[in-house]
Design a protein around this motif. Structure first.
Motif, short mmCIF file in Angstrom:
data_model
loop_
_atom_site.label_atom_id
_atom_site.label_comp_id
_atom_site.label_asym_id
_atom_site.label_seq_id
_atom_site.Cartn_x
_atom_site.Cartn_y
_atom_site.Cartn_z
N GLU A 1 0.82 -1.22 0.00
CA GLU A 1 0.00 0.00 0.00
C GLU A 1 0.86 1.27 0.00
N LYS B 1 0.82 4.48 -2.69
CA LYS B 1 0.64 5.90 -2.33
C LYS B 1 1.82 6.73 -2.85
N PHE C 1 -7.35 -0.23 -5.88
CA PHE C 1 -8.08 0.54 -4.86
C PHE C 1 -7.16 1.58 -4.20
N TRP C 2 -5.97 1.13 -3.76
CA TRP C 2 -5.06 2.05 -3.05
C TRP C 2 -4.62 3.20 -3.97
N THR D 1 -6.11 4.34 -6.75
CA THR D 1 -7.24 5.20 -7.13
C THR D 1 -7.63 6.11 -5.97
N GLN D 2 -7.69 5.54 -4.77
CA GLN D 2 -8.08 6.34 -3.60
C GLN D 2 -7.10 7.50 -3.39
N ALA D 3 -5.81 7.21 -3.57
CA ALA D 3 -4.81 8.27 -3.39
C ALA D 3 -4.84 9.27 -4.54
N VAL E 1 -7.46 10.23 -6.66
CA VAL E 1 -8.66 11.06 -6.92
C VAL E 1 -8.53 12.50 -6.38
N LEU F 1 -17.42 2.60 -9.08
CA LEU F 1 -16.64 3.84 -8.92
C LEU F 1 -17.11 4.92 -9.89
N LEU G 1 -18.01 8.67 -8.70
CA LEU G 1 -17.19 9.84 -9.09
C LEU G 1 -17.86 10.73 -10.13
#
Ligand code: NAD
Ligand code: MG
Length: 299
Positions: free
Chosen positions: A117, A121, A170-171, A173-175, A177, A218, A222
């Motif tokens: 993870e 990031k 997931f990691w 994309t989350q960071a 956006v 998603l 979004l």
């Protein structure tokens, strides 16, 4: 391979040769540099027309195969391009980074194992730091290891396939956006395996089912930020993934020949689908999956 271009009208069955690979395997992840016949990433042929001018893109698995063809196309369309890859793939990455720079845009090299993870990031932090924003995110890195028998699939493999193909997406994309403005686009690489799972690819096909659902959910999450999310579902494409235990050796000898078009696809044939979904030309397309399958269509 310059006669095999993306523009001249020709019979798609014979645009590229059928592949009769020796069945010789490489260790995972395979190298493009060691793959025979050599996959075509459009180096000799792809012509940009400014469709991504000024955009900032991050592509995971951008060193080889589909990701390499997408990186080259994005650069020639005018985008600065960051590529993620494993350190053992530096040789392939150097080839792609050189092609990006030859297109007159910025290239950023981001080696690291995305099963972690923190590494995910960092990929995002470095891209946003260097480029100022992330306008296009292509979650394309993937692990595929063929195992014929249920009892032979180890927990470690099952976990690693999910970490690489699903958790990392997931990691990252989350960071990413928070760095993405309205108009930005996310493109995930799913697979025909999401719809027609093969025996022997239990863990891999399951991750591709997850990627398809993730993409659609998603996209709806979004939409209120003006960020579109789509996926490309390739059929059998000739990349280092296949001869590095992605298929059993006997299947490599006739790889892709059971498609209606009778041959496997080349990475260069995928790039235009990603360019379309990344560009403003697809402004009303979100939560969609675009199949590039040689005729093994999506449902
Ligand atoms: P490829 O081997 O060229 O690309 C996959 C890349 O994933 C590798 O280059 C590597 O850099 C990256 N990767 C794997 N594990 C990683 C890790 N732990 N950390 C960081 N990077 C890692 O093969 P490809 O076929 O171009 O694969 C690209 C995508 O296309 C994958 O998601 C794959 O599942 C998908 N796909 C391929 C086919 C096909 O037939 N080749 C078909 C459908 C979908
Ligand atoms: Mg590679």
């Amino acid at each position: 391979m310059s006669q095999y271009d993306q523009y001249t009208m020709q019979d798609p069955r014979t645009q590229y040769p059928t592949i009769s690979a020796s069945g010789e395997l490489q260790p995972e992840p395979g190298l493009d540099a060691a793959t025979r016949p050599r996959p075509d990433h459009g180096e000799e042929t792809y012509r940009g027309t400014g469709r991504l001018k000024g955009r900032k893109a991050l592509i995971t698995g951008g060193d080889s195969g589909i990701g390499a063809a997408v990186a080259i196309a994005f650069a020639r369309e005018g985008a600065d391009v960051a590529i993620g890859y494993l350190l053992s793939e530096q040789q392939d990455a150097d080839h792609v980074l050189k092609e990006i720079e030859l297109a007159g845009v910025k290239a950023l090299a981001l080696p690291g194992d995305i099963k972690d993870e923190t590494v995910c990031k960092e990929l995002v932090r470095k891209t946003a730091g260097e480029f100022g924003s992330i306008d296009i995110l292509v979650n394309n890195a993937g692990k595929q290891e063929f195992v014929g028998e249920l009892q032979d699939i180890t927990s470690e493999q099952f976990q690693h396939t999910f970490q690489t193909n699903v958790f990392a997406m997931f990691w990252i994309t989350q960071a990413a956006v928070p760095h993405m403005p309205a108009g930005a686009s996310i493109v995930n690489t799913t697979s025909i395996q999401s719809y027609q799972p093969s025996p022997g690819l239990l863990d891999y096909a399951s991750t591709k089912g997850a990627i398809t659902a993730f993409t659609k959910s998603l996209a709806k999450m979004l939409a209120n930020k003006g960020i579109r999310v789509n996926a490309v579902a390739p059929g059998p494409i000739w990349t280092p993934l296949q001869p590095s235990h992605g298929q059993p050796p006997d299947k490599l000898k006739e790889f892709g020949q059971n498609t209606p078009l009778g041959r496997p696809g080349q990475p260069a044939e995928l790039a235009p689908a990603y360019v379309y979904l990344a560009s403003q030309e697809s402004s009303y397309v979100t939560a969609e999956v675009l199949g590039v399958t040689g005729g093994q269509h999506l449902p």
